[in-house]
Design a protein around this motif. Structure first.
Motif, mmCIF file in Angstrom:
data_model
loop_
_atom_site.group_PDB
_atom_site.id
_atom_site.type_symbol
_atom_site.label_atom_id
_atom_site.label_comp_id
_atom_site.label_asym_id
_atom_site.label_seq_id
_atom_site.Cartn_x
_atom_site.Cartn_y
_atom_site.Cartn_z
ATOM 1 N N ILE A 154 0.831 -1.209 0.000
ATOM 2 C CA ILE A 154 0.000 0.000 0.000
ATOM 3 C C ILE A 154 0.865 1.259 0.000
ATOM 4 C CG2 ILE A 154 -0.208 0.093 2.522
ATOM 5 C CD1 ILE A 154 -2.991 0.862 -0.053
ATOM 6 N N TRP A 155 2.084 1.194 0.552
ATOM 7 C CA TRP A 155 2.943 2.376 0.620
ATOM 8 C C TRP A 155 3.550 2.739 -0.741
ATOM 9 C CZ3 TRP A 155 3.838 -2.265 3.069
ATOM 10 C CH2 TRP A 155 4.875 -3.041 2.561
ATOM 11 N N LEU A 156 3.411 1.855 -1.712
ATOM 12 C CA LEU A 156 3.894 2.190 -3.055
ATOM 13 C C LEU A 156 2.850 2.956 -3.862
ATOM 14 C CD1 LEU A 156 5.766 -1.073 -4.144
ATOM 15 C CD2 LEU A 156 6.713 1.012 -3.134
ATOM 16 N N LEU A 157 1.643 3.102 -3.326
ATOM 17 C CA LEU A 157 0.579 3.822 -4.023
ATOM 18 C C LEU A 157 0.686 5.311 -3.742
ATOM 19 C CD1 LEU A 157 -0.418 0.899 -4.208
ATOM 20 C CD2 LEU A 157 -2.724 1.732 -3.749
ATOM 21 N N ASP A 158 0.643 6.121 -4.795
ATOM 22 C CA ASP A 158 0.654 7.565 -4.610
ATOM 23 C C ASP A 158 -0.758 8.110 -4.759
ATOM 24 O OD1 ASP A 158 0.171 7.550 -7.315
ATOM 25 O OD2 ASP A 158 2.130 8.313 -7.897
ATOM 26 N N VAL A 159 -0.878 9.442 -4.865
ATOM 27 C CA VAL A 159 -2.193 10.078 -4.894
ATOM 28 C C VAL A 159 -3.044 9.548 -6.045
ATOM 29 C CG1 VAL A 159 -3.404 12.269 -5.230
ATOM 30 C CG2 VAL A 159 -1.399 12.169 -3.751
ATOM 31 N N ASP A 160 -2.458 9.413 -7.234
ATOM 32 C CA ASP A 160 -3.220 8.955 -8.398
ATOM 33 C C ASP A 160 -3.730 7.528 -8.204
ATOM 34 O OD1 ASP A 160 -2.525 11.382 -9.367
ATOM 35 O OD2 ASP A 160 -1.261 10.664 -11.000
ATOM 36 N N ASP A 161 -2.882 6.674 -7.627
ATOM 37 C CA ASP A 161 -3.297 5.288 -7.391
ATOM 38 C C ASP A 161 -4.433 5.218 -6.378
ATOM 39 O OD1 ASP A 161 -1.278 4.253 -9.086
ATOM 40 O OD2 ASP A 161 0.185 4.444 -7.476
ATOM 41 N N LEU A 162 -4.301 5.994 -5.283
ATOM 42 C CA LEU A 162 -5.347 5.992 -4.264
ATOM 43 C C LEU A 162 -6.656 6.543 -4.809
ATOM 44 C CD1 LEU A 162 -3.631 7.068 -0.915
ATOM 45 C CD2 LEU A 162 -4.580 4.847 -1.518
ATOM 46 N N ALA A 163 -6.558 7.535 -5.678
ATOM 47 C CA ALA A 163 -7.764 8.107 -6.278
ATOM 48 C C ALA A 163 -8.530 7.045 -7.055
ATOM 49 C CB ALA A 163 -7.397 9.279 -7.183
#
Length: 645
Positions: A205-214
């Motif tokens: 989960i820590w490899l996800l940035d703002v775009d991924d979380l969106a």
């Protein structure tokens, strides 16, 4: 000679036949040469009557090589003859599969003629494999990839093919590739939470940035993105425990409490909100039990929140002054070593709640409306089954995670084929996971030094589910990762392969960037019209052929093919698990067991006819290899060649 040229209209040459066509084999789709001295223009027979033949101009043979295009027209004095075997090789390629080539199948027009394709011309471009359900897409894909590793003298051991398998079909086709060559490895990750058929697909989960979380949280408006940005900024801080981290936590909590205390609401509401915040968000030094010392007595913060009968909080100023003592004038920089980069979904949920109170969710209905929905979705993810896909057991960087994906756990060797079996999750989650991993690979490829020193291929089965025509990513993030890959990926060594039965539902940008196409039988009028309009070099004749192709037969064209080629793609061995349900077996076979009158279990006798049929089918060879084409096969196939010579 076949005949004399009567007319040349645009790209069509009309020939008056001088041979008895009734004594000849079918000439349609064969290649003819219009020879005038050293000039040799090549055409393909499109129509034949008993007296007349129409050929479409394909290109020119000059100095032993074929140049496609219809700029050159034959002269009326040209001799018209069938193509010779050495000339055919300049168009369809040599029969020997050399280094840098792979075999696709055999020609439908020239029996036994092998179609070898240059690997660079095909695989260094985006490509699409299209066709109706039942047309043979799965077998064609499996055959093409199997032959990529087996037909060439030297297999591409440094390749990286990431396969998003919509139905879990392809493990049967690739699972034993290591037995054929110990340098080749295959690995599968599953989304099946119930049965351990393979290693579970997990994404840190820590490899996800703002775009991924969106994408993961189904964010619908750009106004929600700052919440995600603040959440990602806070989570490595809030999961830490150093003194600097505690001071930052206190600052965030105190600023939220100050906003509540000075909001102007009635005292009861203020008290309840302060208690609510400090019940969930607190530290060892700032909590409801924090002591406030005054001359002559000491009380807890909770006691100071007392509201009297008149509805007033008598100690409001005292509480505000105490809270302000935790607010820092300048934001303290926290050392990198104090930040916790290894966190989980629960930590992320806590960080989002901190982010929401710092954004003023408790004092603004407007902020609550657009921000709380994201928090609810994150809570649903963190407490549901899908959380397992983001529960990685230990900390890894992005590069280490990609190495983990491409390393076979059993052999420890480099994996060339990585299969993500996304059959067990819904389309929305499958699309999100496909985008997250694709974007991660794109970021890796775009930062490699030197550029293009490593190649990644993303192969998406049922691509119309994930590479959508009207995706919302552009309006939300400003881009769609698949469109970015197709527009920018080639220069980084990043390639996209689209496999679908509904090309009309694909992103126009993605399909227009594909340079090679393998198209099997296609029937839907919208799809046929879309292929004709969107795919380059598709004529009306080709569109008509697509409707009548047999399973496993295709028309291939693009950068890797000098002319559109009608061919049969050999059956893969072993085949993917893509066969249709056998209703003759499912509907009519007797149950394996039944219960006797006395309650004992007895075996049924299998129907002898069914058993015999099954035995016959299972004994048949999986692949019928075509005989190589001999140098005189054209002559044997077409007696008119003797006339032409």
């Amino acid at each position: 000679m076949l005949g004399n040229i009567m007319e040349i209209i645009d790209n069509n040459v009309i020939i008056k036949l001088t041979i008895d066509i009734t004594n000849q084999p079918n000439l349609v789709s064969l290649h003819v040469v219009f020879e005038d001295g050293d000039n040799r223009v090549v055409g393909e027979v499109a129509q034949v009557t008993q007296t007349k033949m129409v050929a479409n101009i394909l290109g020119e043979i000059k100095n032993g090589s074929f140049t496609p295009g219809s700029a050159i027209k034959p002269s009326f004095k040209s001799k018209v003859r069938l193509i010779k075997i050495d000339e055919l090789a300049t168009i369809l390629g040599d029969q020997e599969t050399k280094f840098g080539q792979t075999n696709f199948g055999t020609s439908n027009i020239y029996p036994g003629y092998k179609i070898n394709v240059n690997i660079n011309d095909f695989f260094s471009n985006h490509f699409a494999i299209l066709g109706n359900s039942g047309a043979g897409k799965s077998c064609s894909v499996a055959s093409i990839l199997q032959k990529l590793y087996t037909s060439s003298p030297t297999p591409p051991i440094n390749s990286n093919l990431f396969f998003f398998d919509a139905y879990g079909e392809y493990t049967n086709a690739f699972g034993k590739i290591h037995q054929q060559n110990p340098n080749l490895n295959y690995q599968v990750f599953t989304t099946n939470l119930e049965f351990g058929e393979a290693e579970l697909l997990r994404i840190p989960i820590w490899l996800l940035d703002v775009d991924d979380l969106a994408l993961l949280l189904d964010v619908t408006t750009p106004t929600q993105l700052p919440i995600l940005e603040k959440t990602l900024k806070l989570v490595p801080i809030l999961t830490g425990s150093s003194e600097a981290v505690v001071r930052r936590k206190n600052d965030i909590i105190a600023r939220a409490l100050q906003d509540i205390l000075l909001s102007g609401n009635d005292s009861t509401k203020i008290r309840d909100q302060v208690i609510g915040v400090l019940t969930k968000f607190n530290t060892s030094s700032l909590s409801l039990n924090s002591q406030i010392a005054q001359p002559g007595y000491v009380r807890t913060l909770k006691q100071c929140l007392f509201v009297d009968k008149s509805g007033k909080m008598q100690e409001m100023e005292l509480v505000v002054e105490f809270i302000r003592g935790y607010i820092m004038d300048e934001e303290e920089e926290i050392p990198e070593s104090d930040l916790n980069k290894f966190y989980n979904l629960n930590d992320l949920e806590l960080a989002m709640e901190f982010a929401l109170i710092s954004e003023g969710i408790l004092k603004s209905d407007k902020v609550f409306d657009y921000a709380n929905v994201v928090s609810v979705r994150l809570h649903t993810l963190a407490s549901g089954e899908n959380k397992e896909y983001f529960n990685f057991p230990h900390y890894v960087t992005r590069d280490e995670y990609i190495d983990y994906l491409t390393t076979n756990k059993e052999t420890g060797g480099k994996c060339q084929l990585i299969n993500f079996n996304i059959n067990y999750i819904d389309d929305r989650m499958a699309k999100v996971i496909t985008k997250i991993i694709s974007r991660m690979l794109f970021l890796k490829a775009s930062t490699l030094k030197p550029r293009g020193s490593r190649a990644f291929h993303i192969i998406i089965e049922e691509a119309h589910r994930y590479v959508l025509k009207n995706d919302t990513d552009k309006s939300l993030l400003g881009y769609n990762i698949f469109e970015r890959i197709t527009k920018e990926g080639r220069k980084y060594g990043m390639f996209l392969a689209l496999i679908t039965q509904r090309p009309s539902e694909l992103s126009d940008t993605c399909i227009s960037q594909c340079a090679n196409f393998v198209i099997l039988r296609t029937l839907h009028p919208l799809d046929l019209g879309y292929i004709k309009d969107m795919v380059p070099n598709v004529s009306s004749e080709i569109v008509l052929q697509l409707k009548n192709l047999k399973p496993g037969n295709c028309i291939a064209f693009g950068n890797a093919f000098k002319v559109p080629i009608s061919m049969y793609i050999d059956l893969p061995d072993p085949r993917p698990l893509s066969n249709n349900v056998d209703l003759e077996t499912v509907w009519y076979k007797e149950p394996a067991k039944n219960i006797a009158a006395n309650g004992a279990v007895k075996e049924n006798v299998v129907n002898p006819a069914t058993a015999a049929a099954n035995t016959t089918v299972s004994a048949a060879p999986a692949v019928a290899s075509a005989a190589p084409m001999s140098s005189n096969m054209l002559t044997q196939m077409a007696p008119v060649q003797q006339v032409a010579s």
